[in-house]
Write a protein that holds these residues in place. Structure first.
Motif, PDB file in Angstrom:
ATOM      1  N   ASN A   1       0.823  -1.202   0.000  1.00 11.44           N
ATOM      2  CA  ASN A   1       0.000   0.000   0.000  1.00 11.44           C
ATOM      3  C   ASN A   1       0.866   1.265   0.000  1.00 11.44           C
ATOM      4  N   VAL A   2       0.226   2.383  -0.231  1.00 15.42           N
ATOM      5  CA  VAL A   2       0.917   3.670  -0.365  1.00 15.42           C
ATOM      6  C   VAL A   2       1.643   4.036   0.924  1.00 15.42           C
TER       7      VAL A   2
ATOM      8  N   THR B   1       6.586  11.527   1.900  1.00 14.32           N
ATOM      9  CA  THR B   1       5.141  11.694   1.706  1.00 14.32           C
ATOM     10  C   THR B   1       4.836  12.768   0.671  1.00 14.32           C
ATOM     11  N   LEU B   2       5.709  13.767   0.573  1.00 15.11           N
ATOM     12  CA  LEU B   2       5.496  14.836  -0.405  1.00 15.11           C
ATOM     13  C   LEU B   2       5.447  14.303  -1.833  1.00 15.11           C
ATOM     14  N   LEU B   3       6.183  13.240  -2.095  1.00 17.87           N
ATOM     15  CA  LEU B   3       6.166  12.667  -3.450  1.00 17.87           C
ATOM     16  C   LEU B   3       4.784  12.167  -3.835  1.00 17.87           C
ATOM     17  N   THR B   4       4.123  11.456  -2.932  1.00 19.45           N
ATOM     18  CA  THR B   4       2.794  10.952  -3.270  1.00 19.45           C
ATOM     19  C   THR B   4       1.735  12.048  -3.187  1.00 19.45           C
ATOM     20  N   ILE B   5       1.960  13.045  -2.360  1.00 22.70           N
ATOM     21  CA  ILE B   5       1.012  14.155  -2.297  1.00 22.70           C
ATOM     22  C   ILE B   5       1.031  14.937  -3.616  1.00 22.70           C
TER      23      ILE B   5
ATOM     24  N   THR C   1       0.088   8.462  -6.896  1.00 24.10           N
ATOM     25  CA  THR C   1       0.502   7.065  -6.885  1.00 24.10           C
ATOM     26  C   THR C   1       1.208   6.671  -8.177  1.00 24.10           C
ATOM     27  N   GLY C   2       1.079   7.470  -9.211  1.00 23.26           N
ATOM     28  CA  GLY C   2       1.809   7.201 -10.447  1.00 23.26           C
ATOM     29  C   GLY C   2       3.312   7.204 -10.221  1.00 23.26           C
ATOM     30  N   TRP C   3       3.760   8.061  -9.300  1.00 32.25           N
ATOM     31  CA  TRP C   3       5.198   8.096  -9.011  1.00 32.25           C
ATOM     32  C   TRP C   3       5.639   6.800  -8.343  1.00 32.25           C
ATOM     33  N   ILE C   4       4.761   6.209  -7.557  1.00 31.06           N
ATOM     34  CA  ILE C   4       5.083   4.933  -6.914  1.00 31.06           C
ATOM     35  C   ILE C   4       5.257   3.843  -7.972  1.00 31.06           C
ATOM     36  N   SER C   5       4.383   3.826  -8.956  1.00 35.09           N
ATOM     37  CA  SER C   5       4.465   2.817 -10.009  1.00 35.09           C
ATOM     38  C   SER C   5       5.664   3.026 -10.917  1.00 35.09           C
ATOM     39  N   HIS C   6       6.005   4.287 -11.149  1.00 38.76           N
ATOM     40  CA  HIS C   6       7.103   4.625 -12.061  1.00 38.76           C
ATOM     41  C   HIS C   6       7.935   5.761 -11.465  1.00 38.76           C
ATOM     42  N   PRO C   7       8.764   5.435 -10.471  1.00 40.67           N
ATOM     43  CA  PRO C   7       9.577   6.495  -9.853  1.00 40.67           C
ATOM     44  C   PRO C   7      10.481   7.164 -10.893  1.00 40.67           C
TER      45      PRO C   7
ATOM     46  N   LEU D   1      16.361   6.112  -5.615  1.00 40.88           N
ATOM     47  CA  LEU D   1      16.953   4.773  -5.588  1.00 40.88           C
ATOM     48  C   LEU D   1      16.153   3.815  -4.714  1.00 40.88           C
ATOM     49  N   THR D   2      15.724   4.292  -3.553  1.00 45.28           N
ATOM     50  CA  THR D   2      14.947   3.438  -2.655  1.00 45.28           C
ATOM     51  C   THR D   2      13.620   3.051  -3.291  1.00 45.28           C
ATOM     52  N   ALA D   3      12.956   4.010  -3.921  1.00 41.51           N
ATOM     53  CA  ALA D   3      11.677   3.714  -4.573  1.00 41.51           C
ATOM     54  C   ALA D   3      11.851   2.651  -5.651  1.00 41.51           C
TER      55      ALA D   3
END
Length: 163
Positions: free
Chosen positions: A2-3, A82-86, A90-96, A152-154
């Motif tokens: 999950n996010v 958290t700022l990245l997903t805000i 969630t697109g950034w999570i799928s494709h950092p 890198l972590t993502a």
């Protein structure tokens, strides 16, 4: 995954990358790693209403300042992740991608420049330190490394765990 879990792991990982960078630069260049105990001291004094110090190292020690400082350091890394997903969803999570991670990493240098350093006695953007431009560069470099750590972590999380 999950996010929330992704964000927490990304923040911890990026903070760890920044800490590893601190150890490397200390060994290679003799630049001391950050003392998060001083952050804990600063935060610990806040419960008594003291938010600004002339020099945090000369202020009275606070019980548990190392734990307080290191905990705040990692919780801040999670908050910044958290700022990245805000902002990028969630697109950034799928494709950092590196751009948003660097924007967050570099952008967060505003916090030490405008809050932490003045509160701890170093002045705005380390203006009261013996070598302000060196201190500013080190802060910027550390936050850039943090941004790279976010990216890198993502990617590592994305490769190892289903998102």
């Amino acid at each position: 995954m999950n996010v929330l879990a992704f964000t927490v792991l990304t923040g911890i990982g990026a903070t760890l990358v920044m800490d590893l960078w601190g150890l490397i630069r200390a060994r290679l260049f003799g630049i001391p790693a950050a003392d998060y105990g001083m952050v804990g001291r600063w935060l610990g004094h806040m419960r008594n209403g003291r938010f600004r110090h002339e020099a945090i190292a000369r202020s009275a020690a606070v019980k548990g300042e190392q734990l307080i400082g290191w905990s705040a350091h990692y919780l801040t890394g999670i908050a910044y992740a958290t700022l990245l997903t805000i902002f990028w969803g969630t697109g950034w999570i799928s494709h950092p991608s590196i751009g948003p991670a660097l924007i967050v990493g570099i952008g967060t240098v505003a916090a030490p420049f405008l809050l932490m350093q003045p509160g701890m006695g170093a002045g705005i953007a380390a203006s009261r330190t013996p070598r302000p431009n060196v201190a500013r560069f080190q802060s910027l470099l550390n936050h850039t490394v943090f941004g790279l750590g976010l990216y890198l972590t993502a990617w590592v999380i994305r490769l190892l765990l289903p998102v």
